[in-house]
Design a protein around this motif. Structure first.
Motif, mmCIF file in Angstrom:
data_model
loop_
_atom_site.group_PDB
_atom_site.id
_atom_site.type_symbol
_atom_site.label_atom_id
_atom_site.label_comp_id
_atom_site.label_asym_id
_atom_site.label_seq_id
_atom_site.Cartn_x
_atom_site.Cartn_y
_atom_site.Cartn_z
ATOM 1 N N ASP A 220 36.843 -11.696 -38.518
ATOM 2 C CA ASP A 220 37.679 -12.125 -37.398
ATOM 3 C C ASP A 220 37.055 -13.301 -36.660
ATOM 4 O O ASP A 220 35.823 -13.440 -36.635
ATOM 5 N N PRO A 221 37.894 -14.144 -36.018
ATOM 6 C CA PRO A 221 39.350 -14.100 -36.079
ATOM 7 C C PRO A 221 39.882 -14.887 -37.272
ATOM 8 O O PRO A 221 39.185 -15.699 -37.850
ATOM 9 N N GLY A 222 41.134 -14.615 -37.596
ATOM 10 C CA GLY A 222 41.830 -15.417 -38.587
ATOM 11 C C GLY A 222 43.080 -15.994 -37.966
ATOM 12 O O GLY A 222 43.377 -15.743 -36.790
ATOM 13 N N VAL A 223 43.807 -16.760 -38.736
ATOM 14 C CA VAL A 223 45.030 -17.362 -38.207
ATOM 15 C C VAL A 223 46.122 -17.303 -39.265
ATOM 16 O O VAL A 223 45.850 -17.443 -40.456
ATOM 17 N N ARG A 224 47.342 -17.025 -38.822
ATOM 18 C CA ARG A 224 48.505 -17.042 -39.714
ATOM 19 C C ARG A 224 49.440 -18.166 -39.278
ATOM 20 O O ARG A 224 49.766 -18.287 -38.104
ATOM 21 N N TRP A 225 49.837 -18.968 -40.267
ATOM 22 C CA TRP A 225 50.798 -20.039 -40.024
ATOM 23 C C TRP A 225 52.145 -19.627 -40.600
ATOM 24 O O TRP A 225 52.215 -19.015 -41.657
ATOM 25 N N SER A 226 53.215 -19.999 -39.907
ATOM 26 C CA SER A 226 54.554 -19.759 -40.430
ATOM 27 C C SER A 226 54.788 -20.655 -41.640
ATOM 28 O O SER A 226 54.036 -21.612 -41.885
ATOM 29 N N ALA A 227 55.825 -20.373 -42.410
ATOM 30 C CA ALA A 227 56.090 -21.134 -43.623
ATOM 31 C C ALA A 227 56.308 -22.610 -43.344
ATOM 32 O O ALA A 227 55.924 -23.469 -44.146
ATOM 33 N N ASP A 228 56.913 -22.929 -42.202
ATOM 34 C CA ASP A 228 57.143 -24.339 -41.867
ATOM 35 C C ASP A 228 56.027 -24.946 -41.035
ATOM 36 O O ASP A 228 56.092 -26.103 -40.617
ATOM 37 N N GLU B 145 47.624 -17.575 -44.466
ATOM 38 C CA GLU B 145 46.584 -16.961 -43.650
ATOM 39 C C GLU B 145 45.245 -17.593 -43.985
ATOM 40 O O GLU B 145 44.920 -17.784 -45.159
ATOM 41 N N ILE B 146 44.481 -17.918 -42.945
ATOM 42 C CA ILE B 146 43.177 -18.553 -43.118
ATOM 43 C C ILE B 146 42.111 -17.648 -42.510
ATOM 44 O O ILE B 146 42.229 -17.215 -41.368
ATOM 45 N N TYR B 147 41.101 -17.356 -43.306
ATOM 46 C CA TYR B 147 40.017 -16.490 -42.869
ATOM 47 C C TYR B 147 38.682 -17.036 -43.368
ATOM 48 O O TYR B 147 38.633 -17.843 -44.287
ATOM 49 N N GLY C 296 32.065 -13.410 -58.136
ATOM 50 C CA GLY C 296 33.208 -12.524 -58.223
ATOM 51 C C GLY C 296 33.801 -12.064 -56.909
ATOM 52 O O GLY C 296 34.882 -11.473 -56.888
ATOM 53 N N ARG C 297 33.134 -12.330 -55.804
ATOM 54 C CA ARG C 297 33.631 -11.895 -54.498
ATOM 55 C C ARG C 297 33.950 -13.104 -53.624
ATOM 56 O O ARG C 297 33.222 -14.097 -53.641
ATOM 57 N N ARG C 298 35.028 -12.992 -52.858
ATOM 58 C CA ARG C 298 35.382 -14.077 -51.944
ATOM 59 C C ARG C 298 34.307 -14.202 -50.876
ATOM 60 O O ARG C 298 33.938 -13.218 -50.245
ATOM 61 N N HIS C 299 33.836 -15.410 -50.692
ATOM 62 C CA HIS C 299 32.740 -15.622 -49.743
ATOM 63 C C HIS C 299 32.824 -17.058 -49.238
ATOM 64 O O HIS C 299 32.705 -18.002 -50.010
ATOM 65 N N GLY C 300 33.036 -17.215 -47.931
ATOM 66 C CA GLY C 300 33.224 -18.546 -47.349
ATOM 67 C C GLY C 300 34.674 -18.718 -46.923
ATOM 68 O O GLY C 300 35.387 -17.751 -46.672
ATOM 69 N N LYS C 301 35.104 -19.944 -46.822
ATOM 70 C CA LYS C 301 36.469 -20.193 -46.353
ATOM 71 C C LYS C 301 37.473 -19.795 -47.422
ATOM 72 O O LYS C 301 37.218 -19.901 -48.622
ATOM 73 N N GLY C 302 38.639 -19.331 -46.952
ATOM 74 C CA GLY C 302 39.671 -18.936 -47.894
ATOM 75 C C GLY C 302 41.051 -19.004 -47.276
ATOM 76 O O GLY C 302 41.231 -18.761 -46.078
ATOM 77 N N LYS C 303 42.033 -19.325 -48.110
ATOM 78 C CA LYS C 303 43.425 -19.398 -47.679
ATOM 79 C C LYS C 303 44.255 -18.486 -48.575
ATOM 80 O O LYS C 303 44.196 -18.598 -49.795
ATOM 81 N N LEU C 304 45.011 -17.593 -47.956
ATOM 82 C CA LEU C 304 45.865 -16.673 -48.687
ATOM 83 C C LEU C 304 47.314 -17.085 -48.464
ATOM 84 O O LEU C 304 47.813 -17.042 -47.338
ATOM 85 N N GLN C 305 47.967 -17.517 -49.539
ATOM 86 C CA GLN C 305 49.347 -17.986 -49.460
ATOM 87 C C GLN C 305 50.292 -16.863 -49.857
ATOM 88 O O GLN C 305 50.185 -16.302 -50.953
ATOM 89 N N LYS C 306 51.225 -16.519 -48.962
ATOM 90 C CA LYS C 306 52.197 -15.470 -49.241
ATOM 91 C C LYS C 306 53.366 -16.035 -50.046
ATOM 92 O O LYS C 306 53.586 -17.241 -50.108
#
Length: 319
Positions: free
Chosen positions: A261-269, A250-252, A234-244
């Protein structure tokens, strides 16, 4: 066989598309008016509609009166209780799938049906408990075994496969509040691949174990945000990608639902990137550095596509 599987995938894709558009997944009737809110209209709000004779406060009257064994109807029931959406933050938490009784409660019973030579319930029949629960389906040597439906006294129900008195195999569980689970069971618990429609409009598709979200999966929030990654009961654990909603990604790396930390945010393109610390942008970084951070997050650096265009692939029945 392959043709049938392809057709099933197509039908499920149609239901998912209708779901995102605020329509009844089964028949396409519009159940909700969708509005955009917030900066740049990133957040969706679903307002339940009422159409005399067709829709009552977001409920499809036609489909709710159909047979409970229809998977499409049961999926529609998940939408029936959706309220207005709430604006999500930058790190929305997945909802917990509600628990379920595996069998009817104890009490006196009345059986109507066939028996075998040993006097055991055997073949098609109905079993009624004094507390109001009722099972209609197949029996083998006195036990619920094969296909059957268990109607609970609170109005919820399970439709699907049974093995030696417990839910086992493919089934659909509809809860009183409008939540619906469609997927696999093992020894009375959700295990393997399954899809859960939450009454608030969220939807999860992926692996389960011991009745909980566990393993790889995708979680779609009613706000339009989506998460793809691994879960630990039930809990996020490990690699994950959050799509806006706007396409940013965002990858964390997650530990017990906490972003590390750290994470990274990619622009839409995917032409720009930023280093994230504490959930905030630290600084702009090069593509090479963004890829490196992605590798640090256990390789979760591949591009994603907008949620509306995302095709959900088959998920292996492993955790």
């Amino acid at each position: 066989m392959a043709e049938a599987a392809t057709n099933d995938d197509l039908q499920q894709s149609i239901r998912d598309d209708r779901y995102r558009l605020g329509q009844c997944p089964n028949c396409g009737t519009q159940l909700f008016k969708i509005k955009k809110k917030g900066l740049l209209n990133k957040t969706e709000v679903r307002k339940p509609l009422t159409t005399p004779g067709l829709v009552e406060r977001g409920q499809c009257l036609k489909c709710l009166s159909s047979k409970p064994a229809d998977v499409g109807v049961l999926a529609a029931a998940a939408i029936a209780s959706v309220g207005e959406g709430k604006e999500e933050g930058d790190n929305p938490q997945p909802r917990a799938a509600q628990q379920q009784p595996n069998n009817a409660t104890a009490g006196e019973t009345v059986y109507i049906g066939d028996f075998n030579e040993q006097g055991e319930r055997h073949g098609p029949g109905e079993l009624l408990w004094s507390n109001g629960d009722k099972y209609v389906g197949s029996f083998v040597s006195g036990l619920r075994h094969g296909q059957g439906t268990l109607y609970f006294k609170d109005g919820s129900e399970y439709v699907g496969a049974w093995e030696r008195n417990v839910m086992h195999g493919s089934g659909t569980r509809r809860f009183k509040n409008g939540d619906v689970y469609i997927g696999l069971y093992a020894n009375g618990k959700r295990s393997g691949e399954g899809r859960f429609y939450f009454a608030n409009g969220d939807m999860y598709y992926g692996n389960w174990e011991a009745d909980q979200i566990h393993g790889f999966g995708r979680y779609y929030y009613n706000s339009g945000i989506s998460f793809e990654g691994t879960f630990n009961f039930g809990r996020r654990h490990g690699k994950g990608k959050l799509q806006k909603r706007d396409g940013e990604l965002e990858i964390y790396r997650y530990e017990n639902n906490t972003r590390m930390d750290p994470g990274v945010r990619w622009s839409a393109d995917r032409t720009k990137a930023w280093r994230l610390e504490g959930g905030r942008i630290k600084r702009s970084i090069t593509i090479a550095e963004a890829v490196s951070i992605g590798y640090q997050c256990e390789g979760a650096m591949e591009d994603s596509v907008p949620v509306d265009d995302m095709h959900v692939p088959d998920v292996p029945n492993v955790t």
